[in-house]
Structure formats: C-alpha cells, structure tokens
Design an enzyme around this catalytic site. Structure first.
Site, mmCIF file in Angstrom:
data_model
loop_
_atom_site.group_PDB
_atom_site.id
_atom_site.type_symbol
_atom_site.label_atom_id
_atom_site.label_comp_id
_atom_site.label_asym_id
_atom_site.label_seq_id
_atom_site.Cartn_x
_atom_site.Cartn_y
_atom_site.Cartn_z
ATOM 1 N N PRO A 33 -61.151 -55.468 -59.281
ATOM 2 C CA PRO A 33 -60.363 -56.238 -58.304
ATOM 3 C C PRO A 33 -59.746 -55.279 -57.285
ATOM 4 O O PRO A 33 -59.123 -54.295 -57.677
ATOM 5 C CB PRO A 33 -59.277 -56.884 -59.169
ATOM 6 C CG PRO A 33 -59.166 -56.025 -60.392
ATOM 7 C CD PRO A 33 -60.520 -55.438 -60.616
ATOM 8 N N HIS A 185 -53.121 -60.495 -63.419
ATOM 9 C CA HIS A 185 -52.742 -59.136 -63.001
ATOM 10 C C HIS A 185 -51.400 -58.798 -63.649
ATOM 11 O O HIS A 185 -50.352 -59.240 -63.192
ATOM 12 C CB HIS A 185 -52.646 -59.075 -61.481
ATOM 13 C CG HIS A 185 -52.579 -57.686 -60.930
ATOM 14 N ND1 HIS A 185 -52.185 -56.603 -61.678
ATOM 15 C CD2 HIS A 185 -52.870 -57.192 -59.690
ATOM 16 C CE1 HIS A 185 -52.234 -55.505 -60.917
ATOM 17 N NE2 HIS A 185 -52.647 -55.838 -59.712
ATOM 18 N N TYR A 190 -46.461 -54.888 -60.563
ATOM 19 C CA TYR A 190 -46.192 -56.190 -59.957
ATOM 20 C C TYR A 190 -45.430 -57.072 -60.965
ATOM 21 O O TYR A 190 -45.040 -56.583 -62.034
ATOM 22 C CB TYR A 190 -47.500 -56.804 -59.434
ATOM 23 C CG TYR A 190 -48.092 -55.904 -58.372
ATOM 24 C CD1 TYR A 190 -47.446 -55.760 -57.143
ATOM 25 C CD2 TYR A 190 -49.216 -55.111 -58.611
ATOM 26 C CE1 TYR A 190 -47.921 -54.883 -56.171
ATOM 27 C CE2 TYR A 190 -49.694 -54.227 -57.636
ATOM 28 C CZ TYR A 190 -49.040 -54.123 -56.424
ATOM 29 O OH TYR A 190 -49.493 -53.246 -55.475
ATOM 30 N N ARG A 329 -63.514 -47.919 -55.923
ATOM 31 C CA ARG A 329 -63.893 -47.243 -54.673
ATOM 32 C C ARG A 329 -65.401 -47.059 -54.515
ATOM 33 O O ARG A 329 -65.935 -47.212 -53.424
ATOM 34 C CB ARG A 329 -63.179 -45.892 -54.587
ATOM 35 C CG ARG A 329 -61.706 -46.039 -54.314
ATOM 36 C CD ARG A 329 -60.946 -44.775 -54.626
ATOM 37 N NE ARG A 329 -60.792 -44.600 -56.070
ATOM 38 C CZ ARG A 329 -60.209 -43.558 -56.632
ATOM 39 N NH1 ARG A 329 -59.763 -42.572 -55.887
ATOM 40 N NH2 ARG A 329 -60.078 -43.475 -57.939
HETATM 41 C C1 PHB Z 1 -52.885 -53.018 -57.193
HETATM 42 O O1 PHB Z 1 -52.754 -51.814 -57.161
HETATM 43 O O2 PHB Z 1 -53.076 -53.600 -58.252
HETATM 44 C C2 PHB Z 1 -52.780 -53.793 -55.943
HETATM 45 C C3 PHB Z 1 -52.796 -53.153 -54.723
HETATM 46 C C4 PHB Z 1 -52.698 -53.911 -53.543
HETATM 47 C C5 PHB Z 1 -52.567 -55.283 -53.628
HETATM 48 C C6 PHB Z 1 -52.557 -55.916 -54.861
HETATM 49 C C7 PHB Z 1 -52.669 -55.172 -56.015
HETATM 50 O O3 PHB Z 1 -52.495 -56.030 -52.520
#
Ligand code: PHB
Length: 374
Positions: A33, A185, A190, A329
C-alpha cells in the site's frame, strides 16, 4: 537427454504459488500500500485505473493506497476516501480493471489520527486521537518537507465507538466498490497505532495503560470489520518497531506478539508486518530485532515489508520467515516487477522526487515496462 538450455527453469521462491485463505495467488510478490497523493478532492481518479492495472498480474495480490474512513481521517493532500457514495463509485472502475486482469485487490482503511492538521478537518477542528499530546518530532512523508501537524483533541469513549463504526462502514463500502477485502492500517503512527503505542497513548480509561487496554480499540476495529465482511477478508498492517510520526513503544516485541496472537484468535486472513530494519520511513538499517516471534504467533498468512529486493525476498520465503513479501518503491518504479524478477534483469530506478507530486503521469503511470525500455 534434454539440452541444458531447454530445461525448464525452476521458479524462484517469490514466484511460487501460494494459497491465502480463499485466494489462490500465482506468486508471492505483493503490491505494498502506497499513498501517491494523486486522488484529487479525496476521490480516486481515472488515472488510478491505469496505475493499478499496470501493476496487476493474473493471481497477483495488490493492496491499495491508504483510503480515509471518515471526514476526520485525512492527513495529507489528495489521498482517496472510502466513506462517501462518490468515493465508492470512483473506486469501482479501478477495482474492475484489476479484476479484469485477474488480480486480487484489497482496500487499505486508514485514519491519520493526530498526524493531520486543521486544514484537513471538518470546520478546521483539531485532528482526533487517543491523546491531546501533539507530534513533536519533525515528521516527513516525502523525505524533504517537514509536515506541521496541529495539536489533537482526545476522543471520549463514546466517540471511540463512533470511530469503530466508521471503520465498519468503510469496510462495507470497500466491498461495495468491489474490493476483495480490506487491510486495516494499524502502522506508521496513524490513529490505530497511536492507541497501540505507550509513547503516545496516555489514557487512564479502559483504552490506555496496560497492553491489553491499548490494544482494545484496534481489536474492536478488527472485530467490527470481521463481523461486517468476514475475517477471511481482513488483513492488518502493523509496525511495532517503528516510531514514525513520533509514535514509538517501549516494548515492541511484546506489543507485536500480543497483537499477532489476538489477530490469530480472531481468524484474520493475514498479518502484514513492517520490518524492524525500517527504522525510518525511508531507509533500512541493520538491526538484531526480528519479527520471527510474531510470525510464529500468527497462524494465518504472514506478509513482510520493508526494503526487500529479489535476493532477500527469495531468502525470506525460502526460510519460511514470511509467506508473502510486499514491495513498495520497486513496484512503484517497475510496473512489471514480477516479470523482471523472473528474468533477473535490471530494474528501473525510482525517483523519490516524484513519489508525492500530483502529476497523473510522471512518477506514476510513466515508468516504462521492459519492452518499452530503450
Ligand atoms: C504510511 O507511511 O503508512 C503512510 C504514508 C502516507 C500516507 C498514508 C500512510 O498518506
């Protein structure tokens, strides 16, 4: 006798089939993701159809970019949502395109929590979290710009129930959009991770303090979603060792093992762990820490992520350290990554400066396939 050159080459471990619950995967290379910040107006865009279908193989598993579960969930510009009818409609053609090519596609459900700021919140309110402590470290998502986060507001218990329900509805929406399942997530600092980690969670009620209490909200989210769409369509992403977004824990192994056990008890399809070596969001470093005990504790499919390449990805599969490997990446810059690993040929290099621009082609759908490489 068969000539040397004609003998069928044995598949590398990453390209062997794997059965993940009801899903028959033809190989073990997962699209990780990744936020790409190209979903204008918080809505998936037509260019995402091409981006995801470019990265789809028959029997391949893809995890979509973090999608906000409610109007308080966003923390960055141009990330998609999955809480409104329009969001669901916008995702449908993207999911259809992946399915047409035989891919299996999960939607990542995300709430930024305190990793947000007033401008992304309804009526400019403070972002929500388990705490009212602001992020103090200089957090960066693209390696260049410092994100300035606004101080959060601590959720009441009643409000926590509401957020659990927002996750449930978002999971229902994801299924309505056609996604095969969802990934929660619960990593990278987060909202869900903010509850998990004792470096952030300073609550004195049943949602804070002990490990069991800190895991209460995350597990309620898991249960609500499993109840809504079935545990066999739910994965969870965790990063116990990381402290991104100023979100660290004093005992990562205990946290990771406890969560792995609890997820296992609930029959969750997969556990997706970010490698301890990903000590920052950008670079890997050598470490003695290992997710081995978490892999042991979790009985379902185990996905590992974090700076893997062809060599150590194959090794991890061959050694049984993971069932699947998520590539970020490398997949971003190589739409045909499985093909390139099969042929063992050079990869396109990724350009970090275009990871998070809003251009619908450059750094997004513009990376060449093998047969387009001059
Ligand atoms: C993450 O590092 O999981 C990540 C980074 C940017 C986002 C959402 C999640 O917008």
């Amino acid at each position: 006798m068969e000539a040397e050159g004609q003998r069928k080459k044995e598949a590398i471990p990453l390209l062997t089939p794997y059965r993940m619950g009801k899903f028959h995967l033809s190989h073990r290379m997962v699209l990780a993701p990744m936020s790409r910040l190209r979903s204008y107006n918080f809505t998936a865009q037509p260019h995402a159809v091409l981006y995801y279908s470019q990265r789809t193989t028959r029997g391949g598993f893809l995890i979509g970019e973090a999608s906000g579960i409610s109007d308080t969930a966003q923390g960055y510009p141009n990330t998609p949502g999955i809480w409104r009818k329009e969001h669901v409609e916008a995702w449908k053609p993207v999911v259809d395109a992946v399915h047409e090519k035989g891919g299996i596609f999960f939607c990542q459900l995300w709430h930024a929590g305190r990793a947000s700021k007033y401008e992304y919140q309804p009526n400019g309110h403070p972002p929500i979290s388990c705490t009212d402590k602001p992020i103090t470290s200089e957090a960066q998502i693209d390696g260049t710009t410092a994100a300035d986060y606004s101080p959060p507001r601590r959720l009441s218990v009643q409000e926590i129930f509401q957020v659990v329900d927002d996750f449930r509805v978002a999971a229902r929406n994801a299924r309505e959009a056609g996604f095969d399942g969802v990934e929660i997530h619960a990593a990278n600092g987060y909202l869900v991770d903010q509850f998990l980690k004792d470096g952030v969670n300073d609550r004195r009620d049943e949602y804070g303090g002990s490990l069991e209490n800190r895991c209460r909200f995350p597990l309620q989210v898991v249960e609500a979603i499993a109840d809504e769409i079935g545990a066999d369509r739910v994965g969870v992403r965790l990063s116990p060792f990381a402290d991104y977004n100023d979100c660290g824990d004093s005992n990562p192994p205990a946290l990771g093992i406890y969560m792995a056990q609890e997820l296992s008890k609930r029959g969750i399809l997969y556990c997706h762990m970010i490698e301890p070596r990903m000590i920052t969001q950008f670079e890997r470093v050598e470490t003695k820490s290992s997710h081995g005990p978490m892999r042991e504790a979790f009985k379902g499919t185990f996905i590992a992520a974090g700076g893997y390449n062809r060599e150590d990805g194959n090794e991890a599969i061959a050694n049984g350290n993971a069932d699947l490997i998520a590539f970020g990446r490398l997949f971003l810059a190589n739409p045909d990554l499985p093909k390139r690993f099969e042929l063992d040929i050079p990869l396109n290099r990724y350009d970090r400066s275009t990871f998070y621009t809003s251009d619908p082609i450059v750094g997004y759908t513009g990376y060449p396939f093998l047969d387009q490489t001059p």
